[in-house]
Enzyme design. Structure first.
Site, PDB file in Angstrom:
ATOM      1  N   ASN A   1       7.165  -8.314   0.676  1.00 42.83           N
ATOM      2  CA  ASN A   1       7.661  -6.995   1.040  1.00 42.83           C
ATOM      3  C   ASN A   1       7.194  -6.553   2.435  1.00 42.83           C
ATOM      4  O   ASN A   1       7.808  -5.679   3.034  1.00 42.83           O
ATOM      5  CB  ASN A   1       7.196  -5.976  -0.017  1.00 42.83           C
ATOM      6  CG  ASN A   1       7.470  -4.551   0.390  1.00 42.83           C
ATOM      7  OD1 ASN A   1       8.622  -4.135   0.504  1.00 42.83           O
ATOM      8  ND2 ASN A   1       6.410  -3.793   0.656  1.00 42.83           N
TER       9      ASN A   1
ATOM     10  N   TYR B   1      14.835  -6.925  14.063  1.00 43.15           N
ATOM     11  CA  TYR B   1      14.682  -6.708  12.612  1.00 43.15           C
ATOM     12  C   TYR B   1      15.823  -7.384  11.844  1.00 43.15           C
ATOM     13  O   TYR B   1      15.604  -8.040  10.828  1.00 43.15           O
ATOM     14  CB  TYR B   1      14.664  -5.204  12.355  1.00 43.15           C
ATOM     15  CG  TYR B   1      14.264  -4.791  10.962  1.00 43.15           C
ATOM     16  CD1 TYR B   1      12.946  -4.902  10.525  1.00 43.15           C
ATOM     17  CD2 TYR B   1      15.201  -4.242  10.079  1.00 43.15           C
ATOM     18  CE1 TYR B   1      12.567  -4.499   9.255  1.00 43.15           C
ATOM     19  CE2 TYR B   1      14.832  -3.835   8.810  1.00 43.15           C
ATOM     20  CZ  TYR B   1      13.517  -3.957   8.400  1.00 43.15           C
ATOM     21  OH  TYR B   1      13.160  -3.556   7.130  1.00 43.15           O
TER      22      TYR B   1
ATOM     23  N   SER C   1       0.794  -1.232   0.000  1.00 43.86           N
ATOM     24  CA  SER C   1       0.000   0.000   0.000  1.00 43.86           C
ATOM     25  C   SER C   1       0.824   1.279   0.000  1.00 43.86           C
ATOM     26  O   SER C   1       0.350   2.324  -0.423  1.00 43.86           O
ATOM     27  CB  SER C   1      -0.961   0.005   1.194  1.00 43.86           C
ATOM     28  OG  SER C   1      -0.244   0.004   2.412  1.00 43.86           O
TER      29      SER C   1
END
Length: 243
Positions: free
Chosen positions: A89, A154, A10
């Site tokens: 992604n 991460y 998005s």
């Protein structure tokens, strides 16, 4: 109908990827989003404005049941659709020093990046193998390649996806299915908007942040038929910050 699915499509890099796959390669683009429907519809509008086609598809990549239900329903409604390209992604960052890291911040980041890769890719892999064609592209990070202080969760999640990329590539190469990863450095997006760009630029040999379109151009190439002999690769796109 040949389709490409982009998770986290998005905004930012995801949005740019959706546009490139629709316009450059002519794919019907499935724009996945988790919460921001307005942004997803905006991406679809941009794709259509440029002459492309697509649809928005809501699901949380970290929720296996939600992934399977949303994708099964959509494919059931579009029996002529063949998903040739999957771009993993979707990602989330919850930065902080490891010594103060909460378990949920560790778990959540791994669930989205690493488990998200599993849920989405696992849904499509048998279909790609049967069709003897597929392109799986994982968006990782310079953090997953070199490790970044303040991003142990991460870095671990993205490094996990890098390992998975290399292993899966070897399993499926005979069937003309390629699996690659793209590792961006500092890219101008919502995710980096809070960063001190003027200070960080000093660390980057190219002397600037990258653009989402530049990452999307690389992914568009890896999603194309031109890249058939490239698999199991982790391609850095970071202006020379780590090479």
């Amino acid at each position: 109908m040949k389709c490409a699915l982009v998770t986290g499509g998005s905004r930012g890099i995801g949005r740019a990827i959706c546009q490139k796959l629709a316009i450059d390669l002519g794919y019907f683009v499935l724009i996945n989003y988790q919460g921001n429907e307005t942004a997803a519809l905006e991406t679809l509008h941009l794709v259509e404005q440029e002459g492309g086609n697509g649809a928005v598809l809501k699901f949380d990549v970290s929720d296996e049941e939600a992934v399977n239900t949303a994708l099964s329903n959509w494919i059931g409604e579009h029996p002529d659709a063949v998903v040739e390209v999957v771009v993993n992604n979707a990602g989330v960052a919850k930065d902080g020093l490891f010594m103060w890291m909460k378990k949920e911040d560790w778990q959540n980041v791994l669930d989205v990046s690493l488990n998200g890769f599993f849920h989405v890719t696992n849904f499509f892999i048998q279909k790609m193998l049967r069709n003897r064609y597929g392109r799986i592209i994982n968006v990782v990070s310079v953090s997953g390649v070199k490790g970044t202080a303040g991003q142990v969760n991460y870095s671990a999640a993205k490094a996990g996806v890098i390992g998975a990329t290399k292993a899966l590539a070897q399993e499926v190469a005979k069937r003309n299915v390629t699996v690659n990863a793209v590792a961006p450095g500092f890219i101008q997006t919502d995710m980096t908007a809070e960063m001190d760009e003027q200070e960080l630029v000093k660390l980057i040999p190219a002397n600037r942040f990258g653009k989402a379109e530049e990452v999307a151009d690389l992914i568009s190439f890896l999603a194309s038929k031109k890249s058939g002999y490239i698999t199991g690769e982790i391609i850095n796109i970071n202006g020379g910050i780590y090479s």
